[in-house]
Design a protein around this motif. Structure first.
Motif, PDB file in Angstrom:
ATOM      1  N   LYS A  80     -20.063  13.446   1.456  1.00 53.08           N
ATOM      2  CA  LYS A  80     -19.238  14.535   1.973  1.00 53.08           C
ATOM      3  C   LYS A  80     -20.126  15.761   2.206  1.00 53.08           C
ATOM      4  N   SER A 104     -12.933  11.940   7.688  1.00 51.19           N
ATOM      5  CA  SER A 104     -12.260  12.841   6.740  1.00 51.19           C
ATOM      6  C   SER A 104     -10.872  13.275   7.190  1.00 51.19           C
ATOM      7  N   ALA A 107      -7.636  12.191   5.484  1.00 54.50           N
ATOM      8  CA  ALA A 107      -7.949  11.886   4.092  1.00 54.50           C
ATOM      9  C   ALA A 107      -8.080  13.144   3.242  1.00 54.50           C
ATOM     10  N   PHE A 108      -8.602  14.222   3.846  1.00 54.57           N
ATOM     11  CA  PHE A 108      -8.839  15.461   3.115  1.00 54.57           C
ATOM     12  C   PHE A 108      -8.439  16.656   3.975  1.00 54.57           C
ATOM     13  N   TRP A 127      -8.738   7.278   9.129  1.00 56.75           N
ATOM     14  CA  TRP A 127      -7.896   7.807   8.054  1.00 56.75           C
ATOM     15  C   TRP A 127      -6.586   8.387   8.557  1.00 56.75           C
ATOM     16  N   GLU A 203      -2.684  16.845   0.192  1.00 56.27           N
ATOM     17  CA  GLU A 203      -3.252  16.995  -1.150  1.00 56.27           C
ATOM     18  C   GLU A 203      -3.021  15.743  -1.975  1.00 56.27           C
ATOM     19  N   SER A 206      -5.361  12.950  -0.554  1.00 59.01           N
ATOM     20  CA  SER A 206      -6.765  13.101  -0.951  1.00 59.01           C
ATOM     21  C   SER A 206      -6.952  12.834  -2.440  1.00 59.01           C
ATOM     22  N   ARG A 207      -5.986  13.235  -3.265  1.00 56.10           N
ATOM     23  CA  ARG A 207      -6.096  12.971  -4.699  1.00 56.10           C
ATOM     24  C   ARG A 207      -6.108  11.471  -4.980  1.00 56.10           C
ATOM     25  N   ALA A 238     -16.248  11.223  -1.152  1.00 61.70           N
ATOM     26  CA  ALA A 238     -15.140  11.174  -0.187  1.00 61.70           C
ATOM     27  C   ALA A 238     -14.376   9.870  -0.384  1.00 61.70           C
ATOM     28  N   GLY A 239     -13.964   9.230   0.707  1.00 60.40           N
ATOM     29  CA  GLY A 239     -13.151   8.029   0.595  1.00 60.40           C
ATOM     30  C   GLY A 239     -13.920   6.738   0.762  1.00 60.40           C
ATOM     31  N   HIS A 276      -7.541   3.706   1.050  1.00 57.70           N
ATOM     32  CA  HIS A 276      -6.728   4.860   1.424  1.00 57.70           C
ATOM     33  C   HIS A 276      -5.792   5.217   0.259  1.00 57.70           C
ATOM     34  N   TYR A 277      -4.909   6.170   0.493  1.00 58.78           N
ATOM     35  CA  TYR A 277      -4.025   6.649  -0.574  1.00 58.78           C
ATOM     36  C   TYR A 277      -3.099   5.561  -1.089  1.00 58.78           C
TER      37      TYR A 277
END
Length: 299
Positions: A80, A104, A107-108, A127, A203, A206-207, A238-239, A276-277
């Motif tokens: 990142k 990103s 994702a963020f 993402w 948020e 990304s968490r 990052a992811g 991913h999330y």
């Protein structure tokens, strides 16, 4: 396509240079290298580790640097980048900053004004969960007129719906870069996926992504001979999680995983996971278990 709009829209002078990292995805390298025929120098900066990569890029700039381009997250390692220092330097020195945000966005959080980016590009199929064939292109409004147009059509004019009008001019906004009929199927799909991400909250997204990558880092300790090729510093994470197994056929491990329906990629000589999330620990456990079985069979 967006990168080409930028690269061939700017008024280059022989001796100008572009600065970028050697670890960039080909999309954010080839287009700039193609400018060599215009006398533009491309300065490729190797980022061998994750320590102060921004300083390495900044140090490569000089008074003839016209543009600095950087990924927000590097596609192979998952590094990142801290974009604000790049933006501050570029704005002070009159250098244009182009950000490839494909790894990103979605994702963020991304604040284009805080970054002070002049251009931002990203495909929607990563993402942002959209289909391939539709991308995002941001141009700082003050720079719209500075990009020469090379594509023309009915959709990029100021009065796009007035088909009988014979006098025309490019649209005042960024629609000037969309010359033909929009990809409406892709637009509806991306609209739906972005709505999903907004409903969930970036948020929260990304968490979950950070937690999933952290979980993979811990799980990787159970894998014999693995070397993590992604940053372990939380501020650089990052992811993307990339692991390489010394002495083994990593490409073969990747092929084994794909045959077992594990979604991953072979990047930078290692195996890249991009949870991913919505990825669960149970799914990550299963993927690691399959990888462990592949290692035992290859060893």
């Amino acid at each position: 396509e967006a990168l080409s709009v930028i690269a061939y829209g700017l008024d280059w002078q022989a001796g100008d240079n572009v600065v970028l990292a050697g670890q960039e995805f080909p999309s954010n390298r080839i287009v700039w290298e193609s400018l060599a025929r215009l006398g533009v120098e491309v300065r490729v900066v190797d980022l061998p580790d994750f320590q102060q990569p921004e300083a390495a890029l900044i140090d490569a700039t000089d008074r003839r640097t016209r543009l600095l381009t950087s990924s927000s997250v590097h596609y192979a390692s998952g590094l990142k980048m801290h974009l604000e220092p790049l933006g501050n330097h570029c704005r002070r020195k009159g250098i244009l900053l182009c950000v490839d945000a494909i790894q990103s966005l979605g994702a963020f959080p991304f604040d284009v004004e805080a970054v002070q980016a002049d251009f931002v590009v990203a495909d929607g199929h990563k993402w942002m969960l959209g289909p391939e064939g539709l991308a995002l292109f941001y141009c700082r409004p003050e720079l719209l007129d500075s990009l020469k147009l090379h594509q023309y059509g009915w959709h990029m004019v100021e009065h796009a719906g007035d088909y009988d009008r014979t006098d025309w001019r490019p649209a005042a906004d960024a629609r000037r870069f969309e010359c033909g009929s929009p990809n409406m199927l892709g637009i509806h799909a991306l609209h739906a996926s972005l709505g999903l991400l907004q409903d969930i909250g970036i948020e929260h997204v990304s968490r979950n992504i950070v937690n999933n990558v952290s979980y993979l880092i811990e799980k990787s300790k159970e894998l014999k001979g693995g070397t993590i090729q992604s940053p372990q510093d939380p501020n650089r994470r990052a992811g993307i999680f990339n692991i390489k197994f010394d002495g083994l056929d990593n490409a073969g491990l990747y092929r084994y995983l794909t045959r077992e329906s594990v979604v991953c990629a072979y990047r930078g000589g290692g195996i890249r996971f991009s949870p991913h999330y919505y990825s669960t620990e149970a799914q990550l456990d299963k993927a690691c278990g399959i990888l462990k079985r592949a290692i035992s069979q290859t060893d």
